[in-house]
Design an enzyme around this catalytic site. Structure first.
Site, PDB file in Angstrom:
ATOM      1  N   ASP B 427      22.065  -1.817   2.963  1.00 56.06           N
ATOM      2  CA  ASP B 427      21.258  -2.209   4.098  1.00 56.06           C
ATOM      3  C   ASP B 427      22.089  -1.898   5.347  1.00 56.06           C
ATOM      4  OD1 ASP B 427      19.430  -3.663   5.660  1.00 56.06           O
ATOM      5  OD2 ASP B 427      20.753  -5.408   5.558  1.00 56.06           O
ATOM      6  N   THR B 429      21.511  -3.438   8.978  1.00 54.22           N
ATOM      7  CA  THR B 429      21.743  -4.569   9.876  1.00 54.22           C
ATOM      8  C   THR B 429      22.348  -5.733   9.106  1.00 54.22           C
ATOM      9  OG1 THR B 429      19.746  -3.843  10.901  1.00 54.22           O
ATOM     10  CG2 THR B 429      20.641  -5.931  11.644  1.00 54.22           C
ATOM     11  N   GLY B 725      15.712  -0.021   8.550  1.00 52.11           N
ATOM     12  CA  GLY B 725      14.432  -0.020   9.232  1.00 52.11           C
ATOM     13  C   GLY B 725      14.498   0.648  10.590  1.00 52.11           C
ATOM     14  N   ASP B 726      15.673   1.091  10.963  1.00 50.58           N
ATOM     15  CA  ASP B 726      15.856   1.662  12.305  1.00 50.58           C
ATOM     16  C   ASP B 726      15.144   2.979  12.481  1.00 50.58           C
ATOM     17  OD1 ASP B 726      17.350  -0.311  13.332  1.00 50.58           O
ATOM     18  OD2 ASP B 726      19.264   0.550  12.669  1.00 50.58           O
ATOM     19  N   ASN B 860      15.193  -9.528   3.197  1.00 44.07           N
ATOM     20  CA  ASN B 860      14.515  -8.262   2.947  1.00 44.07           C
ATOM     21  C   ASN B 860      15.260  -7.399   1.943  1.00 44.07           C
ATOM     22  OD1 ASN B 860      16.607  -7.995   4.712  1.00 44.07           O
ATOM     23  ND2 ASN B 860      15.685  -6.315   5.850  1.00 44.07           N
TER      24      ASN B 860
END
Lengths: 353, 1189
Positions: B427, B429, B725-726, B860
């Site tokens: 992941d 973040t 998700g960026d 998430n």
């Protein structure tokens, strides 16, 4: 910071602990060389030097050891005489079984042995049987240690079947091992002068003192239908029946020697020894061999070339390997652990940074 | 902001009192039906009605066993293992005459092994039990109607319907309905860390009708009935109705206080127990983590099957020969081996029925050669793994000072898998970055503000070779007055200077939005100090930024938000109260949040912030004034690795609002399943025609040591995938910053943001778009593949966005996509959803068939963590969900380096060596038995005394092998980290491949041959002592066994690389123990010790031959391994051999120094390149392993 309270373990279960209250207590692992896996340690590595040294040292130790063992074995004088074939009269040579199973035939047989070298006292007399499975599971189990040891356990014969009891009561000693007791006998004479055979102290000391009871006397032994081997004098306690003890120390392999007695006088070189053998024991049905062995001993025991040779071979092999490595090192001196193998160690120079 | 946050609390609801209205019956249609049948008679736990319902008490038990079922249940667990069943059967059969040895001698080791495992289970369960007892006996104040007062009661005695009083900082004993609190507005704050790990406070609100029951006296009269849902595991939902005073009131999660959460900031509350014990939501949630098995264990099972086959084969061969021999006992009517009495025998040795005898003998053989199967293997491995985990937990180098968190191995059975990781899926973040947001820049009315430089910018600038000398001192001088979460420098705005900016009204609105549109709760710590309780760090950054600029948010209650603002005209700070009407909360689907407020001027305003894409599509025509410029700026920000958010507002018409509000309240109070959908739709209705104000940019700082760690992992040949998700630009820049993408690496970008696709999207034909997209992706993948094949010497980084990924996952394309991805050193998937993360993980796992490791910190990532072979959770600021789902928890990403390269490598090595060695030692032992059998005409007589054999696995060989499994290190931790390539040993599984396993087995076979034949030939036959005694069965057994113990332990000494006193103690101690055992066992009466009686003291020790044979045999048996190792180190050294030898070289000191210099300088550069030689080497390794496969 109020976030420290979470203990990772007091998870979804009901056992939420109130550790957040004791948050001043640091959870830093305590340093010790043990927990940090930094104990002082020796880290041996098989460097060429170490390999060569190890092999050489093994070689240097083993070859002399082998030579010493061999020479000890050489000093032992041993006479082996196989008599099972030749002690059968020629008219029975086709049916040896009939000969051995007929009790009315005289089984005496005279052999002459020549002493090759001076045999210093004590000279040990062995009989050697071949293809005889004393280590067979049925055979090994067929005994009762309890019964041998004390009178009160006379009736514990459950492993001894079928040699467990007669109509008169339990057989002492019971079982196949005792029942098949070796019954050839040897009489020795030199120049018609009888040589004394000392049959004492041929069994293990612990057998005499602990395994075989001094108040246990043979009972109902060899009185059943089928007679196996030797009979025992029922007036002598088991602790004195050394032949039985020797026999009952079952052999490890199908070829074995057992101590028969000791001759406590020197036998001169080239002396002719007359042996009168009572050839009673049946090895013919399973085509086993019987041998009479006279042997002196040295510190290594009997005549045992194998150990010495094995030592020399292993030692030689080690020396050979050592030489191989030395040669390899001379011919192809590849520096081990050369940093160039670890290619990432090369300076990444040349990159514009 | 595609970041998903689980919103446990929806503040929107607290601002509306609508939920207190009585609602009509049809909305509660479900109540009373299936799934919604629970009835609680408040304050009447003793009433007949309540008792008749027989709800469970509040006693909880999390233990696996009880005192009664412990024995049968744990035994059952034990005998689910194939090997253990085998041993159980053997133990049962050992009472029959089939057994080659006495029954106790086979049962004892089984009892020891099973007992050890059961003891472990028992201790673990006992700990759980203690926790339960502690929880069950906690005290809580329960209302006693007779005396009208509260009295202390144990948690476990709590019943449904009880009224309880919970005071500050106490845990709730059960799921409660909040009746009243010490606050006037009947709210209370709870902390739910034990449930979901979130540390922020949540506000709960009681119904107004119950708020008067706030004293012991008033409670006496309180009667009500609650009808609600049945126990379930949904923490964030609750449906129920309160029947009170002939009225019905609907209940929501807002009024429910869950067990194991904690009351905070509130003096005390009164509540009614609704769910107790195992019915509570937290207990319903308690599930065991998914059990994962390692590849090594799976292979071990296969080896056990191989050994079983060997066992059967060997027994079969034995029986065959035994049958022949037994048959020969009767030849031509004569019994040959008369001394065995074949005429009067049992069925087991009957020469007349040799086939039956042979069959029965086969069973005997299965028992006799059972030593081929290591009985103690499982328990030893378990012990080792538990100890290994303790070492992981105790490692100081993986302890985080700031968070006070050591590393934590949550499961111990994956340790060695850590050494075999092929791909890491990470992941971004909170994992690569700190997830502590700093407000650094903003764009207001099309003007850029903020001149700080982000770390990414600095890294990129360095990469370009720009000089940044003057940057640092400025930062340093200004940082004196810096706050956590604020790194904004701009003299145009700060210190009230914004007033004189041209667009000051827009600036004012902009910061007002930031100061009001959030769910933060202020906590006034001192005169000038305000802390904010926030749910996401982004929000904190915004509120703090607003405060620093001059819009200080200092108080909130349910209906209002108070700001202290600078009045631009007068220049004084004034308090302004905004009436809070509604909060339309943030969700991952909505990607925005808005509030509806009435400002002091009685204007109705909708203030919104959200992802640029959603905000831009909701702008009104006149609100697009700054759209172009803002878009440009957002683009620029994301390139600099910043998280952006657009800010907009809208003035609401009073009538429009009124009609909308009615609809909205109606939707909100409905209990139907599609309520959320309805509410989303209504929110959409009002969130339109927005006027754009600007955009914010917050920086998510890289965690400490991330670039260096990633660099190391890349050098170890581990592929790294980042799933984020960026936006693409942000992701690429972060990629550069943390050295995922390196200088000289070629980027392959797969995207759908192509002109032709975009053109088609405008037309809106969905099918056509899908088809065109698929084709486009296919084309791009094929092109990239050919490029990768052509330029095989360059490294590639693959960047793909979430939308393209859905197409690439198409079943026709997925193979070629994965093929491409596997050839790239780095893969970055941007704009991917949590579900996609899990899907990708599963794909990588299944397509490569190699070990995958997923690392993440947030809720998430849970899917991804559970899907991967190993899940590593970062116990960071985002709460504990990820940690709860993980197998290992670490506090910082950089600890992953040590976890994998050091602990993983060691554990892999230890476990694989241990298993190999286990098989070796048992094969050596088992086959000596077999050779001996051959010389007893396969009668099934064991070569050794029964008790020697049963002690073999338990006493003479177990401790050294456990020491190997726990302590062995091929190279030190420092060297493991210095030579990351060493890790490839595990990835390619070269320590546990079939050649190696078979090699060890062959070695065992060889040892057994050497031991058997050398001992028998050396000591049997002629006299073995000077006193003329010959070696009998017992002496041969002892000698051979001595040789086996020596050989097996010395082989261990040869194959380990790390001798501490522990190893010395265990190895030499085991050998010494054998002699001690012989003396002790030999001195007990002969009826018990049988063949062992005085055998060492009387027979063996006085014999020089015995000692000479031992020496000869041991050395001879060690020679094969020794010479193999010597040649192997010489000609085919393994990676660890090289490193070990290199460490020994005298010149290595100088070499080390250069190395250190190099590594230091490479760390100094934010990113260091992987030298091409390393890569080529890794490629070669990969290629060779591929060939092998």
């Amino acid at each position: 910071m109020d976030t420290n309270g979470a203990t990772t373990s007091s998870a979804a279960g009901g056992g939420s602990t109130s550790k957040s209250s004791s948050k001043k207590h640091s959870r830093k692992p305590v340093y010790s060389r043990f927990t940090q896996q930094e104990l002082p340690a020796c880290k041996p590595i098989l460097t060429p030097g170490l390999v060569i040294a190890t092999f050489t040292i093994i070689g240097i130790i083993f070859i002399p050891l082998g030579l010493v063992s061999l020479s000890a074995s050489e000093k032992v004088v041993e006479i082996v005489d196989r008599y099972d074939e030749s002690c059968v009269p020629s008219d029975y040579s086709n049916d040896k079984l009939k000969f051995i199973q007929n009790p009315s035939i005289n089984k005496s047989c005279v052999r002459t042995l020549t002493v090759p070298k001076l045999m210093k006292s004590p000279v040990f007399i062995y009989y050697q049987l071949d293809n005889y499975y004393q280590n067979h599971r049925r055979y090994v189990k067929s005994r009762s240690d309890k019964q041998l040891r004390s009178v009160s356990d006379e009736k514990s014969t459950k492993d001894c079947s079928p040699e467990d009891k007669t109509v008169d009561g339990p057989i002492v000693p019971c079982g196949l091992v005792a029942w098949s007791l070796f019954n050839d006998t040897y009489g020795f004479s030199v120049n018609s002068k009888t040589i004394e055979v000392n049959k004492h102290d041929i069994a293990w000391k612990s057998d005499k003192e602990h395994k075989f009871g001094s108040n246990v006397y043979p009972k109902n032994f060899q009185s059943g239908g089928l007679i196996g081997g030797a009979k025992l004098n029922s007036s002598v306690p088991l602790s004195k029946q050394e032949d039985l003890m020797v026999w009952m120390r079952t052999a490890a392999l199908p070829t074995f020697r057992k101590l028969y007695g000791k001759i406590e006088q020197d036998l001169q070189a080239n002396e002719k020894i007359q042996v009168v053998i009572q050839n009673n024991y049946n090895t013919y049905s399973f085509s086993g061999k019987k041998k009479l062995v006279l042997s002196t001993t040295s510190w290594i025991g009997g005549k045992n070339d194998f150990l010495g040779i094995a030592y020399i071979i292993v030692g030689g092999l080690c020396l050979f390997l050592a030489v191989c490595f030395i040669l390899l090192y001379v011919i192809k001196p590849r520096p081990l652990g050369d940093p160039s193998y670890l290619s990432w160690n090369r300076s990444p120079a040349g990159h514009p940074n | 902001m595609a970041r998903i946050r689980k919103r446990s609390i929806q503040l929107s609801k607290l601002c509306s009192f609508a939920c207190c209205r009585s609602s009509s019956q049809d909305e509660h249609a479900q109540i009373g039906q299936k799934g919604y049948s629970r009835v609680v008679y408040c304050n009447e736990p003793d009433s007949q009605e309540q008792i008749r319902l027989r709800y469970r008490g509040n006693y909880v038990s999390t233990t696996k066993y009880t005192a009664v079922n412990f024995l049968p249940k744990s035994l059952f667990e034990q005998f689910r293992r194939v090997a253990n069943i085998y041993f159980l059967v053997v133990a049962c059969v050992s009472f029959s005459p089939l057994a080659p040895y006495s029954a106790p001698s086979i049962i004892l080791p089984l009892v020891v092994v099973i007992g050890a495992t059961m003891a472990k289970e028992g201790v673990e369960d006992w700990r759980r039990n203690l926790q339960d007892i502690e929880a069950n006996n906690r005290k809580v104040e329960v209302y006693d109607k007779s005396s009208c007062s509260f009295r202390q009661t144990k948690w476990k005695d709590l019943r449904v319907g009880d009224l309880v009083k919970v005071c500050k900082d106490e845990y709730f004993p059960a799921d409660l309905l909040l009746l009243s609190s010490s606050y006037e507005d009947v709210v209370c704050y709870v902390e739910t860390m034990n449930l979901d790990g979130e540390t922020n406070l949540k506000l709960k609100h009681a119904l107004n009708v119950t708020s008067f029951y706030s004293s012991a006296e008033s409670l006496k009269e309180f009667r009500a009935v609650i009808k609600c849902e049945d126990p379930n595991e949904h923490l964030y939902s609750f449906i129920g109705t309160l029947y009170f005073d002939c009225q019905q009131y609907s209940l929501s999660p807002q009024q429910i206080l869950l067990r194991d959460s904690k009351l905070k900031n509130t003096e005390c509350i009164f509540g009614v127990v609704i769910f107790t014990g195992h019915d509570t939501k937290v207990m319903q949630n308690a599930t065991d983590p998914p059990s994962k098995r390692t590849k090594i264990e799976r292979r071990m099972d296969r080896i056990i099957y191989v050994l079983f086959s060997t066992l059967i084969l060997v027994s079969f061969i034995g029986s065959l020969f035994f049958g022949i021999e037994t048959n020969n006992d009767l030849s031509g009517g004569n019994y040959t081996r008369w001394y065995l009495r074949p005429d009067k025998t049992t069925v087991f040795f009957d020469p007349r029925r040799p086939a039956v005898a042979a069959f029965l003998h086969c069973l005997t053989g299965l028992m006799l050669y059972g030593y081929l199967i290591p009985i103690s293997l499982y328990v030893s491995i378990e012990i080792c793994k538990v100890l290994q985990s303790i070492f992981i937990n105790q490692d100081q180098a993986m302890y985080d000072e700031v968070m006070d968190r050591p590393a934590h191995a949550r499961t111990s059975n994956l340790n060695e898998e850590l050494g075999q990781v092929h791909t890491i899926l990470s992941d971004k973040t909170g994992t690569l970055t700190c997830n502590s947001m700093e407000f650094v820049k903003c764009s207001i009315a099309g003007t850029l503000y903020g001149r700080g430089m982000t770390e990414v910018e600095i890294a990129l600038a360095r990469k370009r070779g720009e000089q940044l000398t003057e940057q640092a001192p400025i930062d340093a001088s200004e940082s004196k007055k810096s706050f956590k979460g604020f790194n904004f420098r701009d003299e145009h705005i700060m210190d009230g200077k914004w007033v004189s900016e041209p667009q000051s009204d827009v600036i004012q609105k902009f910061f007002r939005v930031l100061a009001t549109c959030h769910t933060a709760v202020p906590e006034v710590m001192g005169p000038d100090e305000i802390m904010y309780e926030v749910e996401s760090p982004d929000e904190a950054a915004f509120v703090i930024a607003a405060r620093e600029v001059g819009f200080e948010f200092f108080a909130r209650n349910q209906t209002s938000i108070k700001l202290r603002e600078l009045d631009p005209t007068s220049g004084i700070r004034v308090d302004r109260v905004y009436e809070l009407l509604h909060v339309l909360e943030f969700s991952s689907a909505r990607k925005r949040m808005s509030v509806i407020v009435k400002n002091p001027e009685n204007q109705l305003l909708l203030l919104a912030k959200g992802a640029d894409s959603v905000i831009f599509e909701r702008l009104s025509k006149e609100g697009r004034a700054y759209e172009e410029r803002t878009k440009e700026h957002i683009e620029k920000y994301s390139e600099a690795g910043l998280r952006t958010m657009a800010v907009a507002y809208r003035e609401l018409d009073n009538d429009e609002y009124k009609t909308w509000e009615q609809e909205f309240l109606k939707a909100k109070t409905s209990v139907s399943a599609d309520r959320d959908v309805l509410m989303d739709e209504l929110a959409c209705q009002i969130e339109r025609d927005l006027i754009l104000l600007g955009a914010t940019a917050v920086e998510d700082k890289l965690q400490k040591g991330v670039p260096g760690c990633i660099d190391k992992l890349a050098r170890a040949g581990i592929g790294i995938w980042v799933l984020t998700g960026d936006k693409r630009g942000t992701a690429i820049n972060i990629g550069y910053a943390c050295s995922l993408l390196r200088h000289g690496m070629k980027q392959i970008v797969i995207t759908l943001e192509l002109p032709e696709i975009l053109a088609q999207e405008k037309e809106g034909d969905k099918e056509a778009i899908a088809e065109a997209s698929l084709n486009s992706i296919k084309l791009q993948i094929l092109k990239a593949k050919s490029q990768v094949t052509e330029e095989s010497s360059t490294e590639f980084g693959l960047i793909i966005d979430g939308k393209s990924l859905t197409y690439a996952m198409d079943k026709n394309l997925v193979n070629s996509f994965m093929d491409l991805a596997m050839r790239c050193a780095t893969v970055i998937c941007c704009r991917s959803s949590p579900k996609q993360k899990a899907v990708i993980t599963r794909l990588v796992k299944s397509v490569t068939g190699r070990t995958t490791l997923a690392i993440g910190d947030g809720a998430n990532d849970v899917g991804m963590l559970q899907e991967a072979d190993i899940g590593v959770g970062i116990s960071g600021v985002e709460g504990m969900q990820a940690v709860m789902a993980s197998d290992f928890a670490i506090a910082q990403f950089r600890f992953l380096e040590r976890l994998l390269l050091v602990h993983g490598h060691w554990c892999y090595r230890r476990i694989s060596m241990m298993i190999c060695y286990f098989f070796y030692k048992n094969i050596t032992f088992g086959f000596t038995l077999f050779w001996f059998e051959a010389y007893t005409s396969f009668s099934g007589q064991p070569a050794y005394n029964d008790w020697y054999m049963s002690c073999y696995n338990v006493f003479f060989t177990s401790l050294p092998v456990i020491a190997l499994g726990v302590f062995d290190q091929d190279v030190s931790a420092r060297l493991c980290l210095k030579h990351p390539l060493l890790y490839q040993e595990g990835v390619r599984n070269i320590l546990f491949n079939w050649p190696r396993i078979l090699g060890w087995m062959f070695n065992g076979l060889l040892s057994s041959i050497i031991i058997y034949f050398l001992t028998t030939n050396s000591i049997t036959g002629p006299a073995f002592r000077k006193d003329g005694q010959v070696a009998d069965y017992s002496v041969l057994g002892v000698t051979m066994y001595t040789c086996v113990v020596w050989t097996v332990n010395c082989q261990m000494a040869l194959s380990i690389n790390y001798f501490t006193w522990i190893q010395h103690l265990f190895i030499w101690g085991s050998i010494a123990f054998w002699y001690i055992f012989l003396v002790v066992y030999g001195s007990i009466p002969p009826t018990l010790s049988t063949t062992a009686y005085k055998v060492l003291v009387e027979a063996c020790a006085p014999s020089i031959l015995y000692w000479l044979t031992t020496l000869l045999v041991v050395i001879a048996a060690l020679l094969p391994l020794l010479s193999y190792r010597a040649f192997q180190i010489r000609f085919q050294p393994m990676e660890h051999d090289r490193i070990q030898i290199q460490r020994r070289r005298p010149e290595s000191t100088e070499y080390d120094a250069t190395q250190r210099r190099l590594s230091e300088s490479s760390e100094a550069r934010t990113s260091s390149e992987l030298p091409s030689e390393v890569r080529i080497r890794i490629d070669n390794l990969k290629a060779s392993s591929k060939r092998k496969n």
